[in-house]
Design a protein around this motif. Structure first.
Motif, PDB file in Angstrom:
ATOM      1  N   ALA A  85       1.127  16.384   3.097  1.00 40.58           N
ATOM      2  CA  ALA A  85       2.239  16.534   4.026  1.00 40.58           C
ATOM      3  C   ALA A  85       3.119  15.307   4.172  1.00 40.58           C
ATOM      4  O   ALA A  85       4.249  15.413   4.646  1.00 40.58           O
ATOM      5  CB  ALA A  85       1.706  16.922   5.413  1.00 40.58           C
ATOM      6  N   SER A  86       2.639  14.126   3.801  1.00 44.16           N
ATOM      7  CA  SER A  86       3.412  12.919   4.086  1.00 44.16           C
ATOM      8  C   SER A  86       3.120  11.817   3.086  1.00 44.16           C
ATOM      9  O   SER A  86       2.121  11.851   2.364  1.00 44.16           O
ATOM     10  CB  SER A  86       3.101  12.415   5.496  1.00 44.16           C
ATOM     11  OG  SER A  86       1.742  12.015   5.590  1.00 44.16           O
ATOM     12  N   THR A  87       4.008  10.828   3.085  1.00 45.83           N
ATOM     13  CA  THR A  87       3.845   9.620   2.273  1.00 45.83           C
ATOM     14  C   THR A  87       4.135   8.414   3.159  1.00 45.83           C
ATOM     15  O   THR A  87       5.141   8.384   3.870  1.00 45.83           O
ATOM     16  CB  THR A  87       4.785   9.610   1.073  1.00 45.83           C
ATOM     17  OG1 THR A  87       4.495  10.729   0.236  1.00 45.83           O
ATOM     18  CG2 THR A  87       4.638   8.331   0.274  1.00 45.83           C
ATOM     19  N   THR A  88       3.238   7.427   3.117  1.00 43.69           N
ATOM     20  CA  THR A  88       3.408   6.202   3.901  1.00 43.69           C
ATOM     21  C   THR A  88       3.372   5.009   2.971  1.00 43.69           C
ATOM     22  O   THR A  88       2.446   4.873   2.165  1.00 43.69           O
ATOM     23  CB  THR A  88       2.284   6.060   4.948  1.00 43.69           C
ATOM     24  OG1 THR A  88       2.287   7.207   5.801  1.00 43.69           O
ATOM     25  CG2 THR A  88       2.481   4.813   5.787  1.00 43.69           C
ATOM     26  N   ASN A  89       4.375   4.149   3.064  1.00 41.68           N
ATOM     27  CA  ASN A  89       4.446   2.922   2.273  1.00 41.68           C
ATOM     28  C   ASN A  89       4.356   1.720   3.206  1.00 41.68           C
ATOM     29  O   ASN A  89       5.030   1.662   4.238  1.00 41.68           O
ATOM     30  CB  ASN A  89       5.739   2.867   1.476  1.00 41.68           C
ATOM     31  CG  ASN A  89       5.806   3.942   0.408  1.00 41.68           C
ATOM     32  OD1 ASN A  89       4.886   4.078  -0.402  1.00 41.68           O
ATOM     33  ND2 ASN A  89       6.872   4.712   0.407  1.00 41.68           N
ATOM     34  N   VAL A  90       3.520   0.766   2.835  1.00 41.43           N
ATOM     35  CA  VAL A  90       3.290  -0.418   3.662  1.00 41.43           C
ATOM     36  C   VAL A  90       3.574  -1.663   2.820  1.00 41.43           C
ATOM     37  O   VAL A  90       3.104  -1.776   1.691  1.00 41.43           O
ATOM     38  CB  VAL A  90       1.840  -0.472   4.182  1.00 41.43           C
ATOM     39  CG1 VAL A  90       1.664  -1.648   5.134  1.00 41.43           C
ATOM     40  CG2 VAL A  90       1.456   0.831   4.861  1.00 41.43           C
ATOM     41  N   LYS A  91       4.343  -2.577   3.399  1.00 41.31           N
ATOM     42  CA  LYS A  91       4.606  -3.869   2.777  1.00 41.31           C
ATOM     43  C   LYS A  91       4.040  -4.961   3.680  1.00 41.31           C
ATOM     44  O   LYS A  91       4.137  -4.880   4.899  1.00 41.31           O
ATOM     45  CB  LYS A  91       6.111  -4.065   2.584  1.00 41.31           C
ATOM     46  CG  LYS A  91       6.473  -5.372   1.884  1.00 41.31           C
ATOM     47  CD  LYS A  91       7.983  -5.488   1.728  1.00 41.31           C
ATOM     48  CE  LYS A  91       8.358  -6.815   1.055  1.00 41.31           C
ATOM     49  NZ  LYS A  91       9.832  -6.952   0.912  1.00 41.31           N
ATOM     50  N   ASN A  92       3.441  -5.982   3.079  1.00 39.18           N
ATOM     51  CA  ASN A  92       2.846  -7.129   3.794  1.00 39.18           C
ATOM     52  C   ASN A  92       1.529  -6.789   4.488  1.00 39.18           C
ATOM     53  O   ASN A  92       1.169  -7.401   5.493  1.00 39.18           O
ATOM     54  CB  ASN A  92       3.818  -7.723   4.822  1.00 39.18           C
ATOM     55  CG  ASN A  92       5.044  -8.302   4.178  1.00 39.18           C
ATOM     56  OD1 ASN A  92       5.003  -8.735   3.037  1.00 39.18           O
ATOM     57  ND2 ASN A  92       6.150  -8.312   4.909  1.00 39.18           N
ATOM     58  N   GLY A  93       0.801  -5.828   3.954  1.00 34.13           N
ATOM     59  CA  GLY A  93      -0.511  -5.545   4.508  1.00 34.13           C
ATOM     60  C   GLY A  93      -1.060  -4.224   4.025  1.00 34.13           C
ATOM     61  O   GLY A  93      -0.386  -3.463   3.318  1.00 34.13           O
ATOM     62  N   GLN A 124       0.844  -1.198   0.000  1.00 33.38           N
ATOM     63  CA  GLN A 124       0.000   0.000   0.000  1.00 33.38           C
ATOM     64  C   GLN A 124       0.873   1.240   0.000  1.00 33.38           C
ATOM     65  O   GLN A 124       1.966   1.240   0.581  1.00 33.38           O
ATOM     66  CB  GLN A 124      -0.898  -0.010   1.239  1.00 33.38           C
ATOM     67  CG  GLN A 124      -1.832   1.172   1.390  1.00 33.38           C
ATOM     68  CD  GLN A 124      -2.591   1.123   2.699  1.00 33.38           C
ATOM     69  OE1 GLN A 124      -2.138   0.518   3.662  1.00 33.38           O
ATOM     70  NE2 GLN A 124      -3.755   1.751   2.732  1.00 33.38           N
ATOM     71  N   SER A 125       0.387   2.283  -0.657  1.00 36.37           N
ATOM     72  CA  SER A 125       1.052   3.582  -0.639  1.00 36.37           C
ATOM     73  C   SER A 125       0.005   4.660  -0.386  1.00 36.37           C
ATOM     74  O   SER A 125      -0.978   4.763  -1.125  1.00 36.37           O
ATOM     75  CB  SER A 125       1.771   3.851  -1.965  1.00 36.37           C
ATOM     76  OG  SER A 125       2.364   5.139  -1.959  1.00 36.37           O
TER      77      SER A 125
END
Length: 251
Positions: free
Chosen positions: A145-153, A139-140
């Motif tokens: 203001a920000s960026t969050t990257n998620v791996k494995n969920g 997921q991205s």
């Protein structure tokens, strides 16, 4: 009432099949022979739907090594690719967020069936399956203001503000995993006509699912995210039923 109607439908179909084949020689066998290949769907008369047939939601095929022995193969592949854009990018207090999510799951099962004599139309069997599966998810999330990257969920973020402080809580959805298991099988095929059968099946099995730890990285301002860690697994043992009647054919 529904059960009575279902029983009546089975009885009528069986009588029709016997009538259609009354002139057939006694030596004619409705059951598959060496080299036959079978596939099937699952029909639930109380819900009125057709679906993939086994408890793992797989497309299943069988290859008959001989009339009494069959090899089983089940396969499923599912992908999700979604993109959610929301907010108002215009004005003096513009706010716009993008949430991109991807997921892929693959499952494979291999097994064997031993068929018994039964009757001219009825073919009872026992067997065993081993299965393996895996799932990936990423997921991205990005905003002003920000960026969050998620791996494995996939990460669901909720927050509330108290005074000048902002508090966040996180929940992982569509978690990535690996899965394996074994099951013992018992079932039957009833051949309504040559190359066409109805059947039912139940399993006694064990499975274990190991969930992968999510990896979350965030950049920018006021992300509220530091480290997220989980190490979870689930084991299951018990019986399961194919939900409905198996409808299959030989080719």
């Amino acid at each position: 009432m529904k059960k009575m109607l279902l029983f009546a439908a089975f009885a009528a179909a069986s009588l029709f099949a016997n009538a259609q084949d009354s002139k057939t020689s006694e030596n004619n066998d409705f059951k598959p022979q060496k080299g036959s290949v079978a596939t099937e769907l699952n029909f639930n008369p109380f819900r009125g739907n057709l679906s993939l047939n086994n408890v793992l939601n797989q497309v299943k095929g069988r290859y008959f090594v001989n009339s009494n022995l069959a090899l089983r193969l089940g396969l499923n592949v599912n992908t999700i690719d979604s993109n959610l854009n929301y907010g108002n990018p215009y004005g003096t207090q513009a706010s716009f967020s993008i949430d991109e999510r991807k997921s892929t799951s693959i499952g494979l099962s291999l097994g064997i069936e031993k068929h018994f004599k039964g009757t001219k139309r009825l073919s009872p069997y026992i067997g065993a399956d081993v299965f393996w599966g895996t799932k990936s998810a990423e997921q991205s999330i990005s905003n002003n203001a920000s960026t969050t990257n998620v791996k494995n969920g996939w990460l669901e973020v909720s927050y509330y503000q108290s005074g000048s402080s902002v508090y966040y809580s996180y929940r992982i959805m569509e978690g990535a995993y690996t899965r394996f298991g074994v099951s013992a099988i018992a079932g039957f095929d009833f051949y309504m006509a040559k190359n066409f059968f109805l059947g039912y099946e139940f399993n006694l099995g064990y499975s274990k699912t190991n969930f992968k730890s999510p990896e979350v990285t965030a950049t920018g301002q006021n992300t509220g995210i530091t480290n997220y860690y989980s190490d979870n697994s689930t084991s299951k043992f018990g019986t399961s039923l194919v939900n409905g009647i198996r409808i299959g054919y030989i080719f």
